[in-house]
Design a protein around this motif. Structure first.
Motif, PDB file in Angstrom:
ATOM      1  N   GLN A 164       1.169   1.826   0.030  1.00 39.03           N
ATOM      2  CA  GLN A 164       0.282   0.684  -0.171  1.00 39.03           C
ATOM      3  C   GLN A 164       0.561  -0.004  -1.501  1.00 39.03           C
ATOM      4  O   GLN A 164       0.512  -1.233  -1.608  1.00 39.03           O
ATOM      5  N   HIS A 165       0.860   0.797  -2.516  1.00 39.97           N
ATOM      6  CA  HIS A 165       1.218   0.236  -3.820  1.00 39.97           C
ATOM      7  C   HIS A 165       2.511  -0.564  -3.725  1.00 39.97           C
ATOM      8  O   HIS A 165       2.615  -1.677  -4.264  1.00 39.97           O
ATOM      9  N   SER A 168       1.851  -3.850  -1.994  1.00 39.87           N
ATOM     10  CA  SER A 168       1.082  -4.758  -2.848  1.00 39.87           C
ATOM     11  C   SER A 168       1.947  -5.389  -3.928  1.00 39.87           C
ATOM     12  O   SER A 168       1.644  -6.466  -4.434  1.00 39.87           O
TER      13      SER A 168
END
Length: 207
Positions: A164-165, A168
């Motif tokens: 997810q990082h 993003s």
């Protein structure tokens, strides 16, 4: 070759890039490289990053020549590591950005790449796998290190959070091994080796 903002910090005393992750994983990776690259003569590292892996592996794999490569913006750091730890079988970096540069004109029978596929966009990761498959000779070896998904599933909660990082930050995200197998044909996945910190080494061979 690889944007390095997740793994590279600057150590003022050394005046060269430094990755703690590279220091942590170089020993376990080398144990696998010693085995799978035992008959290789020329290995291309795609995405040499800081250069830490290159100087460590080349010093321990004296029977082969280790060729570094990366985006030109990372060459200075790689060269600093090579200058501080020179070896007769370690080559200065060549420019290699997947999707921009052609495959280098080298007689390569082995390829190594660590923590690159999840930084690349999916089309770039696909192209990297295709270029390796096309240019390795028969029986050539590709050793690929990093986090991966298995049939769409993460291997740990920390990898899910890391993915997810990555997304993003505009990176492509952790790749599924099933996709890599499709992209890599005619490379065949010979082995999947669990490594520390929820990473894996994938051993590919061209038949």
């Amino acid at each position: 070759m690889v944007r390095s903002k997740f793994t590279i910090s600057r150590v003022a005393i050394l005046q060269k890039p430094y990755s703690q992750a590279c220091e942590n994983n170089k020993g376990p990776i080398l144990r696998e490289l010693t085995r799978v690259f035992g008959k290789c003569k020329n290995v291309l590292e795609i995405g040499s990053g800081t250069g830490q892996h290159a100087v460590y592996f080349a010093a321990s794999l004296a029977h082969l020549t280790w060729h570094t490569s990366d985006q030109t913006c990372n060459h200075d750091g790689i060269n600093r590591w090579i200058t501080d730890s020179p070896a007769n079988n370690l080559q200065r970096p060549i420019s290699l950005t997947i999707g921009q540069d052609p495959w280098p004109e080298l007689d390569i029978d082995g390829v190594f790449s660590a923590n690159t596929a999840h930084i690349m966009q999916p089309n770039e990761a696909k192209l990297m796998m295709q270029m390796i498959a096309e240019n390795l000779p028969n029986n050539g070896i590709f050793c690929q290190y990093g986090p991966f998904k298995f049939e769409g599933q993460y291997t740990s909660e920390s990898n899910a959070a890391f993915d997810q990082h990555l997304l993003s930050e505009g990176c492509g995200g952790i790749r599924d091994i099933a996709d890599l197998e499709i992209w890599a044909k005619p490379l065949q996945l010979q082995n999947v080796i669990a490594m520390p910190a929820n990473n894996f080494v994938l051993i590919w061979q061209k038949h």
